[in-house]
Design an enzyme around this catalytic site. Sequence first.
Site, PDB file in Angstrom:
ATOM      1  N   VAL A 113    -115.939 -70.822  52.416  1.00 29.74           N
ATOM      2  CA  VAL A 113    -114.512 -71.363  52.127  1.00 29.74           C
ATOM      3  C   VAL A 113    -113.512 -70.689  53.014  1.00 29.74           C
ATOM      4  O   VAL A 113    -112.613 -71.325  53.641  1.00 29.74           O
ATOM      5  CB  VAL A 113    -114.015 -71.349  50.804  1.00 29.74           C
ATOM      6  CG1 VAL A 113    -112.642 -71.559  50.223  1.00 29.74           C
ATOM      7  CG2 VAL A 113    -115.206 -72.273  49.874  1.00 29.74           C
ATOM      8  N   LYS A 121    -121.096 -59.258  59.321  1.00 33.47           N
ATOM      9  CA  LYS A 121    -120.647 -60.669  59.406  1.00 33.47           C
ATOM     10  C   LYS A 121    -119.436 -60.742  60.378  1.00 33.47           C
ATOM     11  O   LYS A 121    -119.357 -61.386  61.162  1.00 33.47           O
ATOM     12  CB  LYS A 121    -120.199 -60.892  57.941  1.00 33.47           C
ATOM     13  CG  LYS A 121    -119.592 -62.757  58.020  1.00 33.47           C
ATOM     14  CD  LYS A 121    -119.262 -63.066  56.645  1.00 33.47           C
ATOM     15  CE  LYS A 121    -120.290 -63.270  55.841  1.00 33.47           C
ATOM     16  NZ  LYS A 121    -119.769 -63.817  54.407  1.00 33.47           N
ATOM     17  N   PHE A 180    -111.334 -78.357  47.831  1.00 31.59           N
ATOM     18  CA  PHE A 180    -112.095 -79.485  47.788  1.00 31.59           C
ATOM     19  C   PHE A 180    -113.057 -79.764  48.928  1.00 31.59           C
ATOM     20  O   PHE A 180    -113.132 -80.947  49.533  1.00 31.59           O
ATOM     21  CB  PHE A 180    -111.423 -80.710  47.571  1.00 31.59           C
ATOM     22  CG  PHE A 180    -110.440 -80.363  46.141  1.00 31.59           C
ATOM     23  CD1 PHE A 180    -109.138 -80.155  46.253  1.00 31.59           C
ATOM     24  CD2 PHE A 180    -110.983 -80.482  44.915  1.00 31.59           C
ATOM     25  CE1 PHE A 180    -108.409 -79.953  45.332  1.00 31.59           C
ATOM     26  CE2 PHE A 180    -110.270 -80.096  43.751  1.00 31.59           C
ATOM     27  CZ  PHE A 180    -109.005 -79.965  43.947  1.00 31.59           C
ATOM     28  N   LYS A 213    -109.904 -78.295  39.522  1.00 29.21           N
ATOM     29  CA  LYS A 213    -111.078 -77.914  40.386  1.00 29.21           C
ATOM     30  C   LYS A 213    -112.527 -78.018  39.379  1.00 29.21           C
ATOM     31  O   LYS A 213    -113.210 -78.780  39.940  1.00 29.21           O
ATOM     32  CB  LYS A 213    -110.953 -76.605  40.951  1.00 29.21           C
ATOM     33  CG  LYS A 213    -112.218 -76.164  41.711  1.00 29.21           C
ATOM     34  CD  LYS A 213    -112.467 -76.891  42.984  1.00 29.21           C
ATOM     35  CE  LYS A 213    -113.950 -76.580  43.722  1.00 29.21           C
ATOM     36  NZ  LYS A 213    -114.518 -77.210  44.715  1.00 29.21           N
ATOM     37  N   ASN A 227    -115.113 -81.395  40.036  1.00 25.21           N
ATOM     38  CA  ASN A 227    -116.657 -81.008  40.451  1.00 25.21           C
ATOM     39  C   ASN A 227    -117.320 -81.345  39.080  1.00 25.21           C
ATOM     40  O   ASN A 227    -118.739 -81.970  39.324  1.00 25.21           O
ATOM     41  CB  ASN A 227    -116.749 -79.709  40.493  1.00 25.21           C
ATOM     42  CG  ASN A 227    -117.051 -79.389  42.222  1.00 25.21           C
ATOM     43  OD1 ASN A 227    -116.415 -80.366  42.892  1.00 25.21           O
ATOM     44  ND2 ASN A 227    -116.969 -78.243  42.464  1.00 25.21           N
ATOM     45  N   PHE A 253    -120.946 -91.427  44.592  1.00 28.08           N
ATOM     46  CA  PHE A 253    -121.685 -90.249  43.761  1.00 28.08           C
ATOM     47  C   PHE A 253    -122.508 -90.936  42.629  1.00 28.08           C
ATOM     48  O   PHE A 253    -122.447 -90.702  41.528  1.00 28.08           O
ATOM     49  CB  PHE A 253    -120.775 -89.293  43.111  1.00 28.08           C
ATOM     50  CG  PHE A 253    -120.411 -88.153  44.006  1.00 28.08           C
ATOM     51  CD1 PHE A 253    -119.727 -88.259  45.040  1.00 28.08           C
ATOM     52  CD2 PHE A 253    -120.867 -87.095  43.631  1.00 28.08           C
ATOM     53  CE1 PHE A 253    -119.804 -87.188  46.167  1.00 28.08           C
ATOM     54  CE2 PHE A 253    -120.691 -85.807  44.562  1.00 28.08           C
ATOM     55  CZ  PHE A 253    -120.187 -86.276  45.584  1.00 28.08           C
ATOM     56  N   LEU A 254    -123.057 -92.422  43.200  1.00 26.45           N
ATOM     57  CA  LEU A 254    -123.960 -93.154  42.286  1.00 26.45           C
ATOM     58  C   LEU A 254    -125.109 -93.270  42.837  1.00 26.45           C
ATOM     59  O   LEU A 254    -125.961 -94.292  42.628  1.00 26.45           O
ATOM     60  CB  LEU A 254    -123.252 -94.320  41.923  1.00 26.45           C
ATOM     61  CG  LEU A 254    -121.893 -94.518  40.736  1.00 26.45           C
ATOM     62  CD1 LEU A 254    -121.535 -95.714  40.467  1.00 26.45           C
ATOM     63  CD2 LEU A 254    -122.439 -93.828  39.509  1.00 26.45           C
ATOM     64  N   GLY A 259    -127.354 -80.091  43.939  1.00 29.85           N
ATOM     65  CA  GLY A 259    -128.131 -78.721  44.039  1.00 29.85           C
ATOM     66  C   GLY A 259    -126.769 -78.160  44.874  1.00 29.85           C
ATOM     67  O   GLY A 259    -125.461 -78.745  44.500  1.00 29.85           O
ATOM     68  N   CYS A 311    -122.014 -75.151  44.710  1.00 30.21           N
ATOM     69  CA  CYS A 311    -120.657 -75.490  43.793  1.00 30.21           C
ATOM     70  C   CYS A 311    -120.959 -75.985  42.411  1.00 30.21           C
ATOM     71  O   CYS A 311    -120.709 -75.528  41.333  1.00 30.21           O
ATOM     72  CB  CYS A 311    -119.668 -76.234  44.674  1.00 30.21           C
ATOM     73  SG  CYS A 311    -119.240 -75.452  46.176  1.00 30.21           S
TER      74      CYS A 311
HETATM   75  C1  UDX Z   1    -119.062 -80.291  46.136  1.00 29.51           C
HETATM   76  C2  UDX Z   1    -117.599 -81.305  45.946  1.00 29.51           C
HETATM   77  O1  UDX Z   1    -118.137 -82.421  46.402  1.00 29.51           O
HETATM   78  C3  UDX Z   1    -116.632 -80.626  46.581  1.00 29.51           C
HETATM   79  O2  UDX Z   1    -115.381 -81.214  46.501  1.00 29.51           O
HETATM   80  C4  UDX Z   1    -116.347 -79.393  46.219  1.00 29.51           C
HETATM   81  O3  UDX Z   1    -115.236 -78.651  46.997  1.00 29.51           O
HETATM   82  C5  UDX Z   1    -117.583 -78.504  46.433  1.00 29.51           C
HETATM   83  O4  UDX Z   1    -118.707 -79.034  45.552  1.00 29.51           O
HETATM   84  P1  UDX Z   1    -120.798 -79.916  47.903  1.00 29.51           P
HETATM   85  O5  UDX Z   1    -121.264 -78.947  47.030  1.00 29.51           O
HETATM   86  O6  UDX Z   1    -120.644 -79.560  49.404  1.00 29.51           O
HETATM   87  O7  UDX Z   1    -119.283 -80.525  47.536  1.00 29.51           O
HETATM   88  O8  UDX Z   1    -121.763 -81.007  48.113  1.00 29.51           O
HETATM   89  P2  UDX Z   1    -121.708 -82.873  47.468  1.00 29.51           P
HETATM   90  O9  UDX Z   1    -121.628 -83.506  48.525  1.00 29.51           O
HETATM   91  O10 UDX Z   1    -120.677 -82.720  46.517  1.00 29.51           O
HETATM   92  O11 UDX Z   1    -123.088 -82.992  46.917  1.00 29.51           O
HETATM   93  C6  UDX Z   1    -123.608 -81.978  45.818  1.00 29.51           C
HETATM   94  C7  UDX Z   1    -124.975 -82.554  45.414  1.00 29.51           C
HETATM   95  O12 UDX Z   1    -124.872 -83.652  44.676  1.00 29.51           O
HETATM   96  C8  UDX Z   1    -125.975 -82.350  46.870  1.00 29.51           C
HETATM   97  O13 UDX Z   1    -127.137 -81.779  46.194  1.00 29.51           O
HETATM   98  C9  UDX Z   1    -126.011 -83.965  46.925  1.00 29.51           C
HETATM   99  O14 UDX Z   1    -127.476 -84.299  47.142  1.00 29.51           O
HETATM  100  C10 UDX Z   1    -125.966 -84.360  45.339  1.00 29.51           C
HETATM  101  N1  UDX Z   1    -125.666 -85.986  45.301  1.00 29.51           N
HETATM  102  C11 UDX Z   1    -124.319 -86.300  45.626  1.00 29.51           C
HETATM  103  C12 UDX Z   1    -126.475 -86.742  44.581  1.00 29.51           C
HETATM  104  O15 UDX Z   1    -127.662 -86.357  44.134  1.00 29.51           O
HETATM  105  N2  UDX Z   1    -125.897 -88.216  44.261  1.00 29.51           N
HETATM  106  C13 UDX Z   1    -124.747 -88.544  44.885  1.00 29.51           C
HETATM  107  O16 UDX Z   1    -124.351 -89.701  44.665  1.00 29.51           O
HETATM  108  C14 UDX Z   1    -123.811 -87.656  45.596  1.00 29.51           C
END
Ligand code: UDX
Length: 433
Positions: free
Chosen positions: A11, A35, A152, A204, A208, A249-250, A257, A260
Amino acid sequence: MNISIIGSGYVGLVTGTCLAELGNKVICTDCNAEKIRHLKKGIVPIYEPGLEDLIKKNVDKKRLIFSQEIKPAIQKSEIIFITVGTPSRENGEADLTGIENVARNIAHYMNGYKLVVEKSTVPVQTGERVKQTIDIYNHKKHKFDVASNPEFLREGSAINDFMHPDRIVIGIESKKARDILLNLYKPLKAPILVTDIKSAELIKHAANSFLATKISFINAISQICERVGADVEKVAKGMGLDKRIGDFFLDAGIGYGGSCLPKDIDAFINISEELGYDFVLLKAVRQVNEEQKEEFMRKIEDNLWIIQDKTIAILGLAFKPNTDDIRSAPSIDIVKKLQEKGARIKVYDPCAMEKAKAVLKGVKFCKDAYEAARASDCLVIITDWNEFKELDLKRIKKVLRHPLIIDGRNIYDRQQMKQLGFKYVSVGRPKVI
Ligand code: UDX
């Protein structure tokens, strides 16, 4: 504006670099000397598309510097972003040691008005604690404000998410803090929501958690689909055409994983309990996510029968595509469970191999998917990298000991797999024999 970033991780690095790109003078600090040494040499410790070039551009333009010294960074800046990690403790509670440490340092070194902005993901009421901490150690009684400005950023698209956000949330308690942050983010021309600090902190965790809820919901539906021979992709499409639901996200799969969603849900459940609320819905989201991995293990056993002494090729270690991050990645659980059952494991990931080598022992790290598949009893897809979608499946079939693919991310078309003569098992969709 003069800005300091305290904590140069996923971040902090993206935030500092993008704020420099907007024309600010930014000092990125970190307590990890190695780092900072690497960053000063242009070596970026994380894989984030476009970040290395953007860092180089802004370092060359002298808008971005890296330092281990927190005192000058605080004293030269008006805005101080706290972007240190807030990892999960054993009980799921967010470890805020880093946040408290930064607050004490700011109080100790401040030499005039500072706007202290918490960008790390923190449980609600943390802003209050930061304010109290600075009050205690701010012996010269300099004026300051605290604000919440949650990130985000999705790994793999973090720069785009910063530069083109759906919204910017700023939680403030003073007009001065509001004006500073509105001015800072004005160039982005994005919707800005101004709230109080606690609401911003909650946005936030709530956002999430809702994203994870969508994922666990469709994964639960996938379990029902498998039991009746329905197709979860069609169900998800039918749901998503309702604008109130939306189709993001469906995507059913092996589960979520990353650094976050799992951490934020644990922390949200924990802070809710501290506040006297038992967040049963979120506990169920977490449980479904764990069960999805257990169901996937059962799939592998159902199709391989005896795991002992079988050779299994795992494609994908990162928790999602376009990142090298393996934190809370489903791959780690699956590999370890298969090893416990006596399987020989071969793995390949386009980006996450180095990070995985620190965590996975006794596995063969392969140079590509074909080497992983060679003489393996089955191919298991864990991460939906485009590279895997474009594999030469005829070649894969030739090198596999048996034409069996178990797909945790539904990356292949079932009809195509049938025509190619694979036994193809995926999530929430009928098996191809
Ligand atoms: C997430 C939030 O999207 C972001 O807004 C926040 O700031 C940080 O956390 P990130 O953890 O980078 O971002 O990944 P994201 O793209 O959200 O995916 C999270 C996990 O969900 C991944 O393991 C992905 O494979 C899984 N996923 C995502 C699914 O299994 N199905 C989906 O439809 C979408």
